[in-house]
Scaffold this active site. Structure first.
Site, PDB file in Angstrom:
ATOM      1  N   LYS A  22       0.843  -1.212   0.000  1.00  0.00           N
ATOM      2  CA  LYS A  22       0.000   0.000   0.000  1.00  0.00           C
ATOM      3  C   LYS A  22       0.873   1.256   0.000  1.00  0.00           C
ATOM      4  O   LYS A  22       0.621   2.196  -0.753  1.00  0.00           O
ATOM      5  CB  LYS A  22      -0.892  -0.016   1.249  1.00  0.00           C
ATOM      6  CG  LYS A  22      -1.472   1.335   1.620  1.00  0.00           C
ATOM      7  CD  LYS A  22      -2.270   1.287   2.901  1.00  0.00           C
ATOM      8  CE  LYS A  22      -1.509   1.455   4.194  1.00  0.00           C
ATOM      9  NZ  LYS A  22      -1.127   2.835   4.556  1.00  0.00           N
ATOM     10  N   ASN A  23       1.902   1.273   0.846  1.00  0.00           N
ATOM     11  CA  ASN A  23       2.691   2.498   1.006  1.00  0.00           C
ATOM     12  C   ASN A  23       3.680   2.725  -0.137  1.00  0.00           C
ATOM     13  O   ASN A  23       4.349   3.758  -0.171  1.00  0.00           O
ATOM     14  CB  ASN A  23       3.402   2.507   2.368  1.00  0.00           C
ATOM     15  CG  ASN A  23       2.404   2.700   3.500  1.00  0.00           C
ATOM     16  OD1 ASN A  23       1.242   3.025   3.250  1.00  0.00           O
ATOM     17  ND2 ASN A  23       2.838   2.487   4.735  1.00  0.00           N
ATOM     18  N   CYS A 120      -3.908  12.518  14.374  1.00  0.00           N
ATOM     19  CA  CYS A 120      -4.600  11.260  14.101  1.00  0.00           C
ATOM     20  C   CYS A 120      -4.389  10.336  15.294  1.00  0.00           C
ATOM     21  O   CYS A 120      -3.701  10.696  16.241  1.00  0.00           O
ATOM     22  CB  CYS A 120      -4.170  10.643  12.786  1.00  0.00           C
ATOM     23  SG  CYS A 120      -2.719   9.639  12.863  1.00  0.00           S
ATOM     24  N   ARG A 125       1.629  14.079  13.956  1.00  0.00           N
ATOM     25  CA  ARG A 125       1.942  13.899  12.535  1.00  0.00           C
ATOM     26  C   ARG A 125       1.828  15.176  11.695  1.00  0.00           C
ATOM     27  O   ARG A 125       1.013  15.274  10.782  1.00  0.00           O
ATOM     28  CB  ARG A 125       1.077  12.776  11.933  1.00  0.00           C
ATOM     29  CG  ARG A 125       1.227  11.483  12.678  1.00  0.00           C
ATOM     30  CD  ARG A 125       0.481  10.368  12.040  1.00  0.00           C
ATOM     31  NE  ARG A 125       1.088   9.920  10.805  1.00  0.00           N
ATOM     32  CZ  ARG A 125       0.541   8.999  10.005  1.00  0.00           C
ATOM     33  NH1 ARG A 125      -0.610   8.455  10.325  1.00  0.00           N
ATOM     34  NH2 ARG A 125       1.142   8.624   8.901  1.00  0.00           N
ATOM     35  N   PRO A 126       2.679  16.170  11.989  1.00  0.00           N
ATOM     36  CA  PRO A 126       2.654  17.402  11.182  1.00  0.00           C
ATOM     37  C   PRO A 126       3.234  17.163   9.788  1.00  0.00           C
ATOM     38  O   PRO A 126       3.854  16.122   9.538  1.00  0.00           O
ATOM     39  CB  PRO A 126       3.568  18.343  11.972  1.00  0.00           C
ATOM     40  CG  PRO A 126       4.508  17.441  12.701  1.00  0.00           C
ATOM     41  CD  PRO A 126       3.747  16.171  12.996  1.00  0.00           C
ATOM     42  N   ILE A 127       3.042  18.141   8.876  1.00  0.00           N
ATOM     43  CA  ILE A 127       3.664  18.041   7.541  1.00  0.00           C
ATOM     44  C   ILE A 127       4.586  19.244   7.303  1.00  0.00           C
ATOM     45  O   ILE A 127       4.830  19.635   6.169  1.00  0.00           O
ATOM     46  CB  ILE A 127       2.615  17.906   6.409  1.00  0.00           C
ATOM     47  CG1 ILE A 127       1.622  19.084   6.417  1.00  0.00           C
ATOM     48  CG2 ILE A 127       1.884  16.587   6.475  1.00  0.00           C
ATOM     49  CD1 ILE A 127       0.865  19.227   5.088  1.00  0.00           C
ATOM     50  N   LEU A 129       7.702  19.577   7.394  1.00  0.00           N
ATOM     51  CA  LEU A 129       8.921  19.354   6.595  1.00  0.00           C
ATOM     52  C   LEU A 129       8.603  19.275   5.104  1.00  0.00           C
ATOM     53  O   LEU A 129       9.406  19.716   4.281  1.00  0.00           O
ATOM     54  CB  LEU A 129       9.649  18.092   7.076  1.00  0.00           C
ATOM     55  CG  LEU A 129      10.091  18.164   8.542  1.00  0.00           C
ATOM     56  CD1 LEU A 129      10.607  16.821   9.020  1.00  0.00           C
ATOM     57  CD2 LEU A 129      11.167  19.245   8.723  1.00  0.00           C
ATOM     58  N   ASP A 315       5.273   0.210  11.982  1.00  0.00           N
ATOM     59  CA  ASP A 315       4.039  -0.406  11.479  1.00  0.00           C
ATOM     60  C   ASP A 315       3.910  -1.875  11.895  1.00  0.00           C
ATOM     61  O   ASP A 315       2.896  -2.507  11.585  1.00  0.00           O
ATOM     62  CB  ASP A 315       3.955  -0.274   9.950  1.00  0.00           C
ATOM     63  CG  ASP A 315       3.678   1.159   9.525  1.00  0.00           C
ATOM     64  OD1 ASP A 315       3.292   1.979  10.384  1.00  0.00           O
ATOM     65  OD2 ASP A 315       3.857   1.466   8.328  1.00  0.00           O
ATOM     66  N   ARG A 407      -8.352  -0.593   5.292  1.00  0.00           N
ATOM     67  CA  ARG A 407      -7.558   0.468   4.653  1.00  0.00           C
ATOM     68  C   ARG A 407      -6.269  -0.086   4.073  1.00  0.00           C
ATOM     69  O   ARG A 407      -5.759   0.454   3.092  1.00  0.00           O
ATOM     70  CB  ARG A 407      -7.191   1.543   5.686  1.00  0.00           C
ATOM     71  CG  ARG A 407      -8.362   2.370   6.127  1.00  0.00           C
ATOM     72  CD  ARG A 407      -7.894   3.508   6.979  1.00  0.00           C
ATOM     73  NE  ARG A 407      -6.843   4.259   6.285  1.00  0.00           N
ATOM     74  CZ  ARG A 407      -6.155   5.245   6.830  1.00  0.00           C
ATOM     75  NH1 ARG A 407      -6.392   5.616   8.071  1.00  0.00           N
ATOM     76  NH2 ARG A 407      -5.223   5.877   6.141  1.00  0.00           N
TER      77      ARG A 407
HETATM   78  N1  EPU Z   1       7.193  14.357  10.982  1.00  0.00           N
HETATM   79  C1  EPU Z   1       7.355  15.683  11.292  1.00  0.00           C
HETATM   80  N2  EPU Z   1       7.189  16.605  10.281  1.00  0.00           N
HETATM   81  C2  EPU Z   1       6.870  16.248   9.015  1.00  0.00           C
HETATM   82  C3  EPU Z   1       6.717  14.887   8.707  1.00  0.00           C
HETATM   83  C4  EPU Z   1       6.882  13.950   9.719  1.00  0.00           C
HETATM   84  O1  EPU Z   1       7.645  16.037  12.418  1.00  0.00           O
HETATM   85  O2  EPU Z   1       6.726  17.135   8.168  1.00  0.00           O
HETATM   86  C5  EPU Z   1       7.358  13.337  12.038  1.00  0.00           C
HETATM   87  C6  EPU Z   1       6.059  12.580  12.311  1.00  0.00           C
HETATM   88  O3  EPU Z   1       5.222  13.268  13.206  1.00  0.00           O
HETATM   89  C7  EPU Z   1       6.572  11.277  12.881  1.00  0.00           C
HETATM   90  C8  EPU Z   1       7.884  11.080  12.114  1.00  0.00           C
HETATM   91  O4  EPU Z   1       8.234  12.348  11.576  1.00  0.00           O
HETATM   92  O5  EPU Z   1       6.845  11.408  14.244  1.00  0.00           O
HETATM   93  C9  EPU Z   1       7.812  10.071  10.985  1.00  0.00           C
HETATM   94  O6  EPU Z   1       6.697  10.328  10.171  1.00  0.00           O
HETATM   95  P1  EPU Z   1       6.676  10.068   8.606  1.00  0.00           P
HETATM   96  O7  EPU Z   1       6.504  11.369   7.910  1.00  0.00           O
HETATM   97  O8  EPU Z   1       7.828   9.210   8.211  1.00  0.00           O
HETATM   98  O9  EPU Z   1       5.337   9.237   8.432  1.00  0.00           O
HETATM   99  P2  EPU Z   1       4.414   9.286   7.184  1.00  0.00           P
HETATM  100  O10 EPU Z   1       5.225   9.524   5.982  1.00  0.00           O
HETATM  101  O11 EPU Z   1       3.238  10.161   7.453  1.00  0.00           O
HETATM  102  C10 EPU Z   1       4.630   6.760   6.545  1.00  0.00           C
HETATM  103  C11 EPU Z   1       3.694   5.600   6.374  1.00  0.00           C
HETATM  104  C12 EPU Z   1       3.163   5.190   7.732  1.00  0.00           C
HETATM  105  C13 EPU Z   1       4.349   4.797   8.611  1.00  0.00           C
HETATM  106  C14 EPU Z   1       5.351   5.959   8.691  1.00  0.00           C
HETATM  107  C15 EPU Z   1       6.602   5.609   9.458  1.00  0.00           C
HETATM  108  C16 EPU Z   1       2.801   5.989   4.160  1.00  0.00           C
HETATM  109  C17 EPU Z   1       1.642   6.351   3.308  1.00  0.00           C
HETATM  110  N3  EPU Z   1       2.606   6.008   5.490  1.00  0.00           N
HETATM  111  O12 EPU Z   1       3.868   7.794   7.138  1.00  0.00           O
HETATM  112  O13 EPU Z   1       2.331   4.058   7.529  1.00  0.00           O
HETATM  113  O14 EPU Z   1       3.908   4.466   9.900  1.00  0.00           O
HETATM  114  O15 EPU Z   1       5.718   6.372   7.368  1.00  0.00           O
HETATM  115  O16 EPU Z   1       7.233   4.527   8.890  1.00  0.00           O
HETATM  116  O17 EPU Z   1       3.865   5.653   3.661  1.00  0.00           O
HETATM  117  C18 EPU Z   1       0.567   2.600   7.993  1.00  0.00           C
HETATM  118  O18 EPU Z   1       0.740   2.073   6.868  1.00  0.00           O
HETATM  119  O19 EPU Z   1      -0.175   2.074   8.871  1.00  0.00           O
HETATM  120  C19 EPU Z   1       1.228   3.843   8.326  1.00  0.00           C
HETATM  121  C20 EPU Z   1       0.824   4.629   9.316  1.00  0.00           C
END
Ligand code: EPU
Length: 430
Positions: A22-23, A120, A125-127, A129, A315, A407
């Protein structure tokens, strides 16, 4: 809302085939926004998040069609024009990965408006970056009414270092930089196999990306990208969940179509706790291979800390916790990626597990017998852990809110039934 009814206590036996990741599929689908030509993707899992993203892409103006194949779906995606650059709150709140349209939209069309995801169940989980990186690539960012707007008149290559490693952040910036003018270097990038798979796809589309799979990714921007065909990698988390299902039920499975290289940390941990995992047969031309797994004797507790790839994945933390309830001794489980990813511990405790949670650390004391109970899923991977616990428990377990598991796991109840589990879906309309 659908429920799962599980009667536990039966060792799993037989063969099960793993679906596409999925990812990896989600970013691959959004990468198709980067070209006006047709992108054909294979091994796409039949899960809810893929349908959600497809609806979002259609709203944006993308044409897509799906065909069933022997292994997963084949999706054709073509983006000739952009009708509407918006990823609305209603979709982003259902699936945070919707944010993966941000980089491609601003890179190809110079505009994107994406709802901020908000918190969530597993963490804040901010964006920030993703946004900082796009600003560095030359996008102008503004915020209004809970949305982020990105605009650009052509992106320019840059050097960007992630303060925190982010999987979708790396993917978004890699996609944006693929169409930027000049060179981009992403440092402290995510090394997950799904990031590598996306880089492979983008390179087939004409991008110039090196170093994906390491912490430093170099991207030489291209003026345009073209269509291609790509088969996404197997789902390492689904594979690991089935390996754990065999172990927790004292069964023996052959798990087909996985990539053992992507599972190294998980296989090492399973071996440490007393599970036999071996290759079954030769790898195929695509590098995929079957694994045989058998629980031999008693499981022993072992500590585990989640880490970014190549470490033990967050995960799989919930599923590992379920397994540790059936291991002798005490295991400390530390969650370093998300700050609130232990909601399953309370549900496992209701089934008889002895778990103490303190901040980001949980201690599981085993082995405790589990007994079936009415429980509730809180997120995708937590639901998988509750299914595993239900399979090991005495009596009947009723899991509510299984839409979470739909999902990201393709037909999990059918795959489990094929290998001897007693699990039924009770539809809300039954
Ligand atoms: N983070 C920030 N700022 C950002 C982005 C992330 O502080 O701009 C922090 C997050 O809050 C978290 C850490 O960085 O503490 C890692 O988050 P990441 O961005 O890597 O997570 P993600 O990209 O939102 C993906 C997977 C998740 C998986 C995580 C970690 C996808 C679609 N989702 O999420 O998958 O848990 O990486 O490996 O690829 C799942 O499939 O159940 C799932 C949640």
């Amino acid at each position: 809302m659908d429920k799962f009814q599980i009667t536990g206590g039966r060792p799993l036996e037989g063969r099960v085939a793993i679906s596409g990741a999925k990812n990896a599929a989600l970013p691959a689908m959004t990468a198709a926004l980067l070209t006006n030509q047709r992108v054909i993707l294979r091994n796409i899992p039949r899960v809810r998040d893929i349908s959600t993203l497809r609806s979002l892409l259609e709203d944006l103006g993308v044409d897509s069609s799906v065909t069933h194949e022997a292994h997963g779906n084949r999706i054709e995606i073509e983006t000739r024009q952009l009708l509407n650059p918006v990823a609305p709150y209603e979709l982003v709140k259902q699936m945070r990965a919707s944010v993966l349209v941000l980089g491609p939209l601003v890179a190809r069309f110079g505009q994107a408006r994406v709802s901020l995801p908000g918190g969530c169940a597993i963490g804040v989980r901010p964006i920030n970056l993703h946004i900082k990186g796009l600003e560095k690539l030359g996008a102008t960012i503004t915020f209004d009414h809970g949305y982020v707007n990105a605009q650009a008149n052509g992106l320019r290559g840059t050097d960007f270092r992630f303060d925190t490693i982010s999987v979708t952040g790396t993917e978004n910036l890699m996609m944006a930089a693929a169409l930027a003018e000049g060179d981009t270097v992403l440092e402290n990038a995510a090394r997950e196999p799904e990031v590598q798979d996306l880089a492979d796809l983008l390179n087939k589309m004409g991008a110039h990306i090196e170093g994906a799979g390491t912490g430093k990714i170099r991207i030489r921007g291209a003026s345009r990208l073209h269509g291609t065909e790509h088969t996404v990698v197997p789902d390492r988390i689904e594979a690991a969940t089935f390996l754990t299902a065999a172990a927790i039920t004292g069964g023996e499975l052959v798990v087909e179509r996985c990539n053992p290289g992507h599972l190294a940390a998980i296989i090492a941990k399973l071996r440490e706790v007393g599970v036999r995992v071996l290759p079954a047969g030769e790898p195929g031309a695509d590098g995929n291979q079957a694994l045989s797994v058998k629980a031999e004797g008693k499981l022993q507790a072992a500590d585990m800390t989640t880490e970014e790839y190549p470490g033990f994945p967050t995960d799989m933390q919930a599923q590992y916790m379920a397994l540790m309830t059936q291991a002798g001794g005490s295991s400390a489980i530390t969650e370093t990626i998300f700050e609130n990813r232990f909601l399953h511990a309370l549900e496992l405790a209701r089934m008889g597990a002895d778990i103490t949670v303190n901040g980001r650390r949980a201690v599981v004391r085993g082995k405790t017998p589990l007994s079936g109970a009415k429980i509730q899923a809180s997120d995708l991977r937590a639901s998988a852990s509750l299914v595993l616990a239900g399979l090991a428990a005495e009596g009947e377990t009723l899991i509510d809110r299984v839409y979470h598991i739909d999902r990201g796991y393709e037909r999990i109840e059918e795959k489990l039934t094929q290998v001897g589990a007693r699990i039924n879906r009770i539809s809300e309309f039954d």
